[in-house]
Scaffold this motif. Sequence first.
Motif, short mmCIF file in Angstrom:
data_model
loop_
_atom_site.label_atom_id
_atom_site.label_comp_id
_atom_site.label_asym_id
_atom_site.label_seq_id
_atom_site.Cartn_x
_atom_site.Cartn_y
_atom_site.Cartn_z
N LYS A 1 -55.31 -12.45 22.14
CA LYS A 1 -54.02 -11.99 22.42
C LYS A 1 -53.86 -11.15 24.03
O LYS A 1 -52.93 -11.49 24.48
CB LYS A 1 -53.58 -11.27 21.36
CG LYS A 1 -53.27 -11.96 19.81
CD LYS A 1 -52.58 -10.92 18.93
CE LYS A 1 -52.50 -11.75 17.83
NZ LYS A 1 -51.97 -10.83 16.65
N ASN A 2 -54.79 -10.41 24.11
CA ASN A 2 -54.70 -9.68 25.39
C ASN A 2 -54.92 -10.50 26.54
O ASN A 2 -54.18 -10.54 27.63
CB ASN A 2 -55.93 -8.64 25.48
CG ASN A 2 -55.84 -7.72 26.53
OD1 ASN A 2 -54.90 -7.95 27.50
ND2 ASN A 2 -56.65 -6.81 26.57
N GLN A 3 -55.81 -11.60 26.43
CA GLN A 3 -55.78 -12.78 27.75
C GLN A 3 -54.56 -13.49 27.78
O GLN A 3 -54.12 -13.75 28.76
CB GLN A 3 -57.06 -13.65 27.26
CG GLN A 3 -58.47 -13.14 27.52
CD GLN A 3 -59.34 -14.07 27.07
OE1 GLN A 3 -59.19 -15.07 26.29
NE2 GLN A 3 -60.58 -13.57 27.44
N GLN A 4 -53.95 -13.90 26.55
CA GLN A 4 -52.61 -14.49 26.53
C GLN A 4 -51.50 -13.55 27.26
O GLN A 4 -50.70 -14.22 27.97
CB GLN A 4 -52.27 -14.91 25.17
CG GLN A 4 -53.10 -16.00 24.70
CD GLN A 4 -52.80 -16.46 23.13
OE1 GLN A 4 -52.18 -15.65 22.50
NE2 GLN A 4 -53.31 -17.25 22.94
N LEU A 5 -51.40 -12.39 27.08
CA LEU A 5 -50.46 -11.65 27.58
C LEU A 5 -50.59 -11.31 29.12
O LEU A 5 -49.65 -11.06 29.96
CB LEU A 5 -50.47 -10.18 26.84
CG LEU A 5 -50.06 -10.17 25.43
CD1 LEU A 5 -50.17 -8.78 24.83
CD2 LEU A 5 -48.64 -10.53 25.35
N ARG A 6 -52.03 -11.38 29.57
CA ARG A 6 -52.36 -11.12 30.85
C ARG A 6 -52.21 -12.35 31.78
O ARG A 6 -51.99 -12.31 32.92
CB ARG A 6 -53.68 -10.68 30.97
CG ARG A 6 -53.83 -9.24 30.62
CD ARG A 6 -55.44 -8.68 30.86
NE ARG A 6 -55.49 -7.50 30.23
CZ ARG A 6 -55.67 -6.12 30.88
NH1 ARG A 6 -55.07 -6.32 32.22
NH2 ARG A 6 -55.76 -5.12 30.45
N LYS A 7 -52.15 -13.53 31.09
CA LYS A 7 -52.04 -14.72 31.63
C LYS A 7 -50.58 -14.90 32.40
O LYS A 7 -49.55 -14.63 31.70
CB LYS A 7 -52.07 -16.12 30.80
CG LYS A 7 -52.17 -17.30 31.33
CD LYS A 7 -52.45 -18.56 30.42
CE LYS A 7 -53.66 -18.32 29.42
NZ LYS A 7 -53.70 -19.24 28.53
N PRO A 8 -50.47 -15.25 33.58
CA PRO A 8 -49.08 -15.35 34.24
C PRO A 8 -48.52 -16.66 33.87
O PRO A 8 -49.07 -17.60 33.73
CB PRO A 8 -49.62 -15.39 36.12
CG PRO A 8 -51.00 -15.86 36.07
CD PRO A 8 -51.58 -15.35 34.66
N ASP A 9 -47.25 -16.53 33.38
CA ASP A 9 -46.35 -17.67 33.16
C ASP A 9 -46.03 -18.29 34.42
O ASP A 9 -45.41 -18.15 35.52
CB ASP A 9 -45.41 -17.26 32.33
CG ASP A 9 -45.98 -16.61 30.95
OD1 ASP A 9 -46.91 -17.07 30.46
OD2 ASP A 9 -45.49 -15.83 30.39
#
Length: 69
Positions: A61-69
């Motif tokens: 979840k942390n990686q997904q939140l840090r991933k730029p959209d």
Amino acid sequence: MNDLNASPANSAEEADPGRGYRDPSPSIRYGQSDTDYSERLLELEMENSRLHRLVAELLIKNQQLRKPD
């Protein structure tokens, strides 16, 4: 002068029992049976596995939140 009271009731162990010496083998000290020990070990292993899964999920979840959209 300092008025020091050296009675056991004012010792650090009395104030916070978690800070005192802990016997590394409570099963021997309290006469815990092998079955109780095995059951407790199984409970701890299951809890450890649950916590490992939880950490892995949180990392994803942390990686997904840090991933730029």
